[in-house]
Design a protein around this motif. Structure first.
Motif, short mmCIF file in Angstrom:
data_model
loop_
_atom_site.label_atom_id
_atom_site.label_comp_id
_atom_site.label_asym_id
_atom_site.label_seq_id
_atom_site.Cartn_x
_atom_site.Cartn_y
_atom_site.Cartn_z
N PRO A 50 47.40 93.72 4.43
CA PRO A 50 46.60 92.93 5.36
C PRO A 50 45.22 93.56 5.55
CG PRO A 50 48.83 93.22 6.21
CD PRO A 50 48.71 94.11 5.00
N GLY A 51 44.21 92.72 5.67
CA GLY A 51 42.85 93.20 5.79
C GLY A 51 42.12 93.24 4.45
N THR A 52 42.58 92.45 3.48
CA THR A 52 42.00 92.42 2.14
C THR A 52 41.24 91.11 1.94
OG1 THR A 52 43.88 93.71 1.30
CG2 THR A 52 42.49 92.62 -0.33
N ALA A 53 39.92 91.18 1.87
CA ALA A 53 39.13 89.97 1.64
C ALA A 53 39.36 89.46 0.22
CB ALA A 53 37.65 90.28 1.85
N GLU A 217 47.99 77.55 2.48
CA GLU A 217 46.99 76.54 2.77
C GLU A 217 47.34 75.83 4.08
OE1 GLU A 217 45.90 74.47 -1.36
OE2 GLU A 217 48.05 74.75 -1.06
N GLN A 218 46.38 75.75 4.97
CA GLN A 218 46.41 74.84 6.11
C GLN A 218 47.45 75.16 7.18
OE1 GLN A 218 46.68 71.74 2.95
NE2 GLN A 218 45.44 70.53 4.39
N CYS A 219 47.83 76.42 7.33
CA CYS A 219 48.82 76.72 8.36
C CYS A 219 48.26 76.45 9.76
CB CYS A 219 49.35 78.14 8.24
SG CYS A 219 48.18 79.46 8.68
N ALA A 220 46.94 76.62 9.93
CA ALA A 220 46.36 76.32 11.25
C ALA A 220 46.37 74.82 11.52
CB ALA A 220 44.94 76.87 11.34
N GLU A 221 46.04 74.04 10.50
CA GLU A 221 46.02 72.59 10.67
C GLU A 221 47.37 72.05 11.10
OE1 GLU A 221 45.00 68.54 8.08
OE2 GLU A 221 44.40 70.51 7.32
N PHE A 222 48.44 72.65 10.60
CA PHE A 222 49.79 72.17 10.90
C PHE A 222 50.53 73.07 11.90
CE2 PHE A 222 48.72 70.47 6.68
CZ PHE A 222 48.81 69.11 6.98
N ASP A 223 49.79 73.97 12.55
CA ASP A 223 50.35 74.82 13.59
C ASP A 223 51.55 75.61 13.09
OD1 ASP A 223 50.47 75.93 16.13
OD2 ASP A 223 51.75 74.35 16.94
N GLU A 224 51.37 76.27 11.93
CA GLU A 224 52.46 76.99 11.28
C GLU A 224 52.15 78.46 11.01
OE1 GLU A 224 54.17 73.29 8.53
OE2 GLU A 224 52.56 74.58 7.76
N CYS A 225 51.01 78.96 11.43
CA CYS A 225 50.58 80.30 11.00
C CYS A 225 51.52 81.41 11.45
CB CYS A 225 49.16 80.58 11.46
SG CYS A 225 47.89 79.56 10.64
N SER A 226 52.14 81.25 12.59
CA SER A 226 53.04 82.30 13.06
C SER A 226 54.23 82.50 12.11
CB SER A 226 53.54 81.99 14.46
OG SER A 226 54.28 80.78 14.48
N SER A 227 54.53 81.48 11.31
CA SER A 227 55.64 81.60 10.35
C SER A 227 55.37 82.64 9.27
CB SER A 227 55.91 80.25 9.68
OG SER A 227 56.30 79.27 10.62
N LEU A 228 54.10 83.02 9.11
CA LEU A 228 53.73 83.99 8.09
C LEU A 228 53.84 85.44 8.58
CD1 LEU A 228 50.73 81.85 7.01
CD2 LEU A 228 52.44 82.62 5.38
N SER A 229 54.17 85.62 9.85
CA SER A 229 54.21 86.97 10.43
C SER A 229 55.15 87.93 9.72
CB SER A 229 54.58 86.88 11.91
OG SER A 229 53.55 86.22 12.63
N PRO A 230 56.28 87.49 9.14
CA PRO A 230 57.14 88.46 8.43
C PRO A 230 56.40 89.22 7.33
CG PRO A 230 58.39 86.48 8.87
CD PRO A 230 56.96 86.18 9.26
N PHE A 231 55.46 88.57 6.65
CA PHE A 231 54.69 89.28 5.63
C PHE A 231 53.81 90.36 6.26
CE2 PHE A 231 55.86 85.82 2.77
CZ PHE A 231 56.00 86.50 1.57
N ILE A 232 53.16 90.02 7.35
CA ILE A 232 52.29 90.99 8.02
C ILE A 232 53.12 92.17 8.54
CG2 ILE A 232 50.67 91.35 9.90
CD1 ILE A 232 49.60 89.61 7.60
N LYS A 233 54.28 91.87 9.12
CA LYS A 233 55.15 92.93 9.63
C LYS A 233 55.63 93.84 8.51
CE LYS A 233 56.74 90.34 13.66
NZ LYS A 233 57.88 89.63 14.30
N ALA A 234 55.73 93.29 7.30
CA ALA A 234 56.13 94.09 6.13
C ALA A 234 54.93 94.76 5.47
CB ALA A 234 56.86 93.20 5.12
N ASP A 235 53.76 94.68 6.10
CA ASP A 235 52.51 95.27 5.58
C ASP A 235 52.10 94.64 4.26
OD1 ASP A 235 50.30 96.92 5.93
OD2 ASP A 235 51.20 98.60 4.84
N LYS A 236 52.30 93.33 4.15
CA LYS A 236 51.94 92.57 2.95
C LYS A 236 50.88 91.54 3.33
CE LYS A 236 56.53 93.12 0.87
NZ LYS A 236 57.72 92.42 0.30
N ALA A 237 49.85 91.43 2.50
CA ALA A 237 48.73 90.54 2.81
C ALA A 237 49.13 89.08 2.84
CB ALA A 237 47.61 90.75 1.79
#
Length: 275
Positions: A50-53, A217-237
């Motif tokens: 996480p934190g990789t442009a 793609e478009q997790c904000a548009e469909f109110d789904e971004c929190s579903s991606l948290s397992p990757f962040i918790k695993a230190d994966k971008a």
């Protein structure tokens, strides 16, 4: 660039300035201010944190001058020379392929038996694949991943890994999708490349250990971004784009969730507007 709805590690500032300037002088490119995080031991595959442009360009001639540490580009349409040029200026490079649909404009189109071709995925010249037929699709996808490896790519973005949620023409289930997605991940890992989970949010809890990063793609548009948290918790971008939601709306959320986010136009050309 297809979705189911249609389709840096910190170093010292002085060191970053020096290495960026040196890379530009040696490679004839602009400076890259942030290097792709890469803490791997020798011989291990790349692991973006996480934190990789990043830059995502799937159409047009790739502009290699965008000052980001990661590029995601089309595997078929770009040569080893393009990958090498990006490597010479310090970038990691992701190979985009379509793993879930047949495309009539790809050079390996005749390798797909008619029996695995389903309904249109909504894009001209494309048809969903019967991912239940893994024994037929495995050698075709393996050949595509061999191409990515031979061109020097560091990772793979296999698109359309969520066919079971679409009207494909086949009775696909979540279990079929899990088995197919794990097959794709294993094929990439066997070739020493990282692999990203494209969309398929519902199966993230089951697949986060099999994949090295996510592309969304478009997790904000469909109110789904929190579903991606397992990757962040695993230190994966999590590499994330929005097409129509304004940055003032999704960037605060993306920063809070530690997503690597930007606005893109649907054509996925050079233009980008990062958070």
């Amino acid at each position: 660039m297809r979705s189911a709805t249609r389709r840096p590690l910190p170093l010292s500032a002085a060191y970053l300035l020096f290495t960026g300037a040196l890379a530009g002088l040696l490679a004839g490119c602009v400076n890259v201010p942030d290097r792709a995080p890469d803490d791997r031991p020798s011989g291990a595959r790349w692991q973006p944190r996480p934190g990789t442009a990043w830059q995502w360009q799937l159409s047009g001639r790739v502009d290699t001058s965008v000052a980001v540490p990661v590029y995601d580009i089309d595997g078929f349409e770009n040569s080893a020379a393009v990958v090498r040029r990006l490597h010479e200026s310090g970038r990691k490079v992701i190979c985009y392929i379509n793993a879930g649909a047949w495309e009539d404009f790809r050079p390996d189109r005749s390798a797909f038996p008619a029996s695995v071709l389903g309904r249109s995925d909504g894009w001209s010249g494309e048809r969903w694949l019967d991912i239940r037929r893994r024994s037929l699709l495995r050698p075709i996808m393996a050949a595509r991943l061999d191409m990515c490896r031979e061109k020097g790519f560091d990772a793979v973005e296999p698109d359309l890994l969520d066919g079971y949620t679409n009207d494909t023409g086949f009775p696909l289930t979540a279990a079929h999708q899990l088995a197919y997605n794990r097959m794709i991940a294993a094929l990439a890992h066997e070739r020493g490349m990282a692999v990203g989970l494209k969309n398929d949010l519902e199966q993230i809890p089951d697949l986060v250990r099999d994949f090295d990063f996510a592309v969304n793609e478009q997790c904000a548009e469909f109110d789904e971004c929190s579903s991606l948290s397992p990757f962040i918790k695993a230190d994966k971008a999590v590499f994330h784009v929005e097409y129509s939601v304004p940055k003032r709306t999704f960037c605060p959320l993306a920063k809070r969730l530690r997503l690597d986010s930007m606005s893109k136009r649907l054509a996925l050309g050079r233009w980008r507007s990062p958070c």
